[in-house]
Scaffold this active site. Structure first.
Site, mmCIF file in Angstrom:
data_model
loop_
_atom_site.group_PDB
_atom_site.id
_atom_site.type_symbol
_atom_site.label_atom_id
_atom_site.label_comp_id
_atom_site.label_asym_id
_atom_site.label_seq_id
_atom_site.Cartn_x
_atom_site.Cartn_y
_atom_site.Cartn_z
ATOM 1 N N GLU A 64 -19.499 21.869 -14.684
ATOM 2 C CA GLU A 64 -19.783 20.544 -15.264
ATOM 3 C C GLU A 64 -18.894 19.481 -14.622
ATOM 4 O OE1 GLU A 64 -20.951 20.762 -19.820
ATOM 5 O OE2 GLU A 64 -19.261 22.041 -19.400
ATOM 6 N N ASN B 222 -17.823 27.271 -22.722
ATOM 7 C CA ASN B 222 -18.458 26.196 -21.967
ATOM 8 C C ASN B 222 -18.176 26.276 -20.460
ATOM 9 O OD1 ASN B 222 -19.474 25.037 -24.340
ATOM 10 N ND2 ASN B 222 -17.519 24.000 -24.708
ATOM 11 N N TYR C 37 -9.333 -6.910 12.550
ATOM 12 C CA TYR C 37 -8.718 -6.388 11.325
ATOM 13 C C TYR C 37 -8.683 -7.452 10.237
ATOM 14 C CZ TYR C 37 -5.405 -4.444 7.995
ATOM 15 O OH TYR C 37 -4.817 -3.988 6.848
ATOM 16 N N LYS D 250 -8.141 3.410 2.104
ATOM 17 C CA LYS D 250 -7.399 4.655 1.933
ATOM 18 C C LYS D 250 -7.637 5.382 0.620
ATOM 19 C CE LYS D 250 -4.184 2.757 4.990
ATOM 20 N NZ LYS D 250 -5.105 1.579 4.912
ATOM 21 N N SER E 205 0.826 -1.213 0.000
ATOM 22 C CA SER E 205 0.000 0.000 0.000
ATOM 23 C C SER E 205 0.858 1.261 0.000
ATOM 24 C CB SER E 205 -0.931 0.002 1.215
ATOM 25 O OG SER E 205 -0.202 -0.177 2.412
ATOM 26 N N LYS F 274 -18.472 29.199 -28.795
ATOM 27 C CA LYS F 274 -18.713 28.529 -27.513
ATOM 28 C C LYS F 274 -17.882 29.031 -26.355
ATOM 29 C CE LYS F 274 -20.702 24.641 -27.364
ATOM 30 N NZ LYS F 274 -21.988 24.269 -26.828
ATOM 31 N N HIS G 77 -40.663 22.572 -10.337
ATOM 32 C CA HIS G 77 -40.768 21.753 -11.555
ATOM 33 C C HIS G 77 -40.081 22.426 -12.743
ATOM 34 C CE1 HIS G 77 -44.019 19.654 -9.343
ATOM 35 N NE2 HIS G 77 -44.353 20.880 -8.975
ATOM 36 N N SER H 133 -14.628 25.753 -27.606
ATOM 37 C CA SER H 133 -14.766 24.518 -28.373
ATOM 38 C C SER H 133 -13.759 24.552 -29.511
ATOM 39 C CB SER H 133 -16.185 24.424 -28.934
ATOM 40 O OG SER H 133 -16.195 23.614 -30.102
HETATM 41 N N1 ARG Z 1 -1.119 -1.384 5.272
HETATM 42 C C1 ARG Z 1 -2.063 -1.893 6.204
HETATM 43 C C2 ARG Z 1 -3.400 -1.201 6.025
HETATM 44 O O1 ARG Z 1 -3.412 -0.193 5.426
HETATM 45 C C3 ARG Z 1 -1.609 -1.657 7.594
HETATM 46 C C4 ARG Z 1 -2.143 -2.661 8.569
HETATM 47 C C5 ARG Z 1 -1.650 -4.006 8.190
HETATM 48 N N2 ARG Z 1 -1.877 -4.966 9.207
HETATM 49 C C6 ARG Z 1 -1.642 -6.258 8.957
HETATM 50 N N3 ARG Z 1 -1.828 -7.051 9.926
HETATM 51 N N4 ARG Z 1 -1.291 -6.661 7.778
HETATM 52 O O2 ARG Z 1 -4.432 -1.631 6.463
#
Ligand code: ARG
Length: 458
Positions: A292, A287, A319, A327, A25, A285, A158, A279
């Site tokens: 938008e 726009n 978890y 994220k 990540s 035009k 309306h 345009s």
């Molecule tokens: N990169 C993980 C996340 O965003 C962090 C937590 C990971 N925990 C684990 N036990 N693998 O959720």
């Protein structure tokens, strides 16, 4: 094997390269570096205070983390995919830099409570920023409202001309929406602002942590009360995404109106050139790209809410790696909302209002018919009978292709003998607007005092 992994101990084979990329990540969670370091400093200080690790180690850890922070900010930190995420990238670098002491930092902590902390810290700051952007937009709206206290436009239901209103009143409707958005974010902040460290992986920890001390250092008013919930709760993020969706819905409705108002058929407003494009084929035009796009971006913000709701649905406690998917939707929504608000505040501030076109349109479509009905009620007619009489007058106008404002007294009296010369002063758009002098109504005085109240923070 897996010598480079902080969790490599029980593994005998290296991670497959693609699996490594797939599960990492770091590409997106590196955004959390500041919060991650801030949390680690607070955790280390607490470990030291509790005598869980030596105070000399704490000094080294804090110093080492500060250096890493500097390196990241100077763009000199090499993020590594094989270290998976921001937490392990920083921790590995710390240990490489200061050795033994660095390896003590993670005592009594898990990445599960660590990531929960980081997101909460991050979101907390972003909510404060988004609120500031909302204030900018509200301010721009108040300025335009104040400048347009005498601009009369048709109010619609309306999409049909309904009753004349002040353009200021229309703008103040959006002020109400954005004030509610602020209120919602403020409320969400209460649930974001809870400190999860100490939950460990899921069950708490065997060390005598002082969780309150960590909370104090990080300005959290309270701590989480159940370790399982602490590491598996993303309600606060969902709540934010829902609030952001409602906010974008408001911006999208507003966008739609700006787009309609700037068409050749309406010509109520003109957006400044900086917010429009031309345009490549049609030379005439201009726009309204910005509204938008904001209207369009509302889709991704709704999508982000759906994405995280779906990630969380059916997740058993506590978890699960699925939660790493929290994220990107969160970051994308934050970026989209901030960008949209910023650009909207500037666009509204610069918007030019075509008072004459609004005024002209306000008088069309029998927009003061209700005022005639109200007039007849004041002359003693029950409202339903008044409605009927005016309806017939309107039908007469439609047939003769005229507006009710051009009916003569003799013509009016065809529909009710109660109508007198004073009818003419009550069917102007100004009279119609100012007659709506109830709290929350469009009468000039009411709108003016609303603007002052909001300005005064009431
Ligand atoms: N990169 C993980 C996340 O965003 C962090 C937590 C990971 N925990 C684990 N036990 N693998 O959720």
């Amino acid at each position: 094997m897996s010598k480079d992994k902080l969790w490599g101990g029980r593994f005998t084979q290296p991670t497959d390269k693609f699996v490594e990329e797939f599960t990492a990540s770091i590409d997106f969670d590196k955004r959390l570096y500041h919060q991650d370091i801030r949390g680690s400093v607070a955790h280390a200080r607490m470990l030291g205070k509790q005598g869980i690790i030596p105070l000399e180690d704490v000094e080294q850890i804090v110093h080492g983390l500060q250096k890493i922070l500097q390196q990241i900010e100077d763009g000199e930190f090499d993020f590594s995919i094989s270290l998976e995420d921001i937490h392990m990238n920083i921790e590995a670098r710390l240990s490489a830099a200061i050795g033994e002491a660095g390896k003590r930092l993670h005592t009594g902590r898990s990445r599960n409570d660590q990531v929960a902390l980081d997101i909460r810290l991050y979101l907390r700051d972003e909510i404060v920023e988004i609120t500031a952007y909302l204030d900018l937009l509200i301010d721009a709206l108040l300025n335009q409202a104040e400048a347009n206290l005498d601009t009369i436009m048709p109010g619609f239901t309306h999409m049909q001309s309904a009753q004349p209103i002040l353009f200021a009143h229309h703008l103040m409707a959006y002020v109400e929406m954005f004030k509610r958005d602020k209120g919602r974010l403020d409320d969400c902040l209460k649930r974001v602002n809870v400190m999860p460290l100490g939950a460990g992986a899921l069950a708490g920890t065997t060390f005598p942590l002082d969780r309150e001390y960590v909370a104090e250092q990080l300005d959290f008013p309270s701590i989480t009360r159940n370790s399982l919930d602490a590491v598996s709760d993303r309600d606060f993020a969902l709540e934010f995404l829902a609030d952001a969706s409602i906010l974008m819905m408001h911006l999208s409705r507003f966008s739609e109106e700006l787009i309609i108002w700037s068409t050749g058929s309406f010509q109520f407003i003109e957006l400044s050139d900086g917010f429009c494009t031309g345009s490549s084929i049609m030379p005439q035009k201009k726009n309204p790209d910005v509204p938008e796009l904001v209207r369009g971006k509302t889709g991704r913000v709704y999508g982000n809410l759906m994405a995280l709701l779906t990630v969380m649905k059916s997740l058993p406690l506590a978890y699960n790696k699925d939660m790493q998917e929290d994220k990107e939707p969160l970051f994308d929504t934050i970026d989209t909302v901030k960008g949209s608000l910023k650009i909207f505040a500037e666009m509204i501030q610069e918007m030019r209002v075509n008072t004459a076109a609004m005024r002209r349109a306000a008088g069309l479509g029998f927009s003061t018919a209700t005022d005639v009905a109200d007039y007849l009620v004041r002359k003693g007619l029950p409202f339903r009978d008044a409605h009927e009489a005016v309806g017939k007058a309107v039908a007469y106008c439609v047939e003769n292709e005229m507006e009710i404002t051009s009916l003569s007294l003799a013509e009016w009296q065809l529909f009710s003998s109660k109508i007198d010369n004073d009818i003419f002063e009550c069917i102007t758009v100004e009279a119609s607007v100012n007659a709506r002098n109830v709290p929350g109504g469009t009468a000039r005085d009411r709108v003016w005092s609303e603007i002052q109240k909001v300005r005064a923070g009431k």
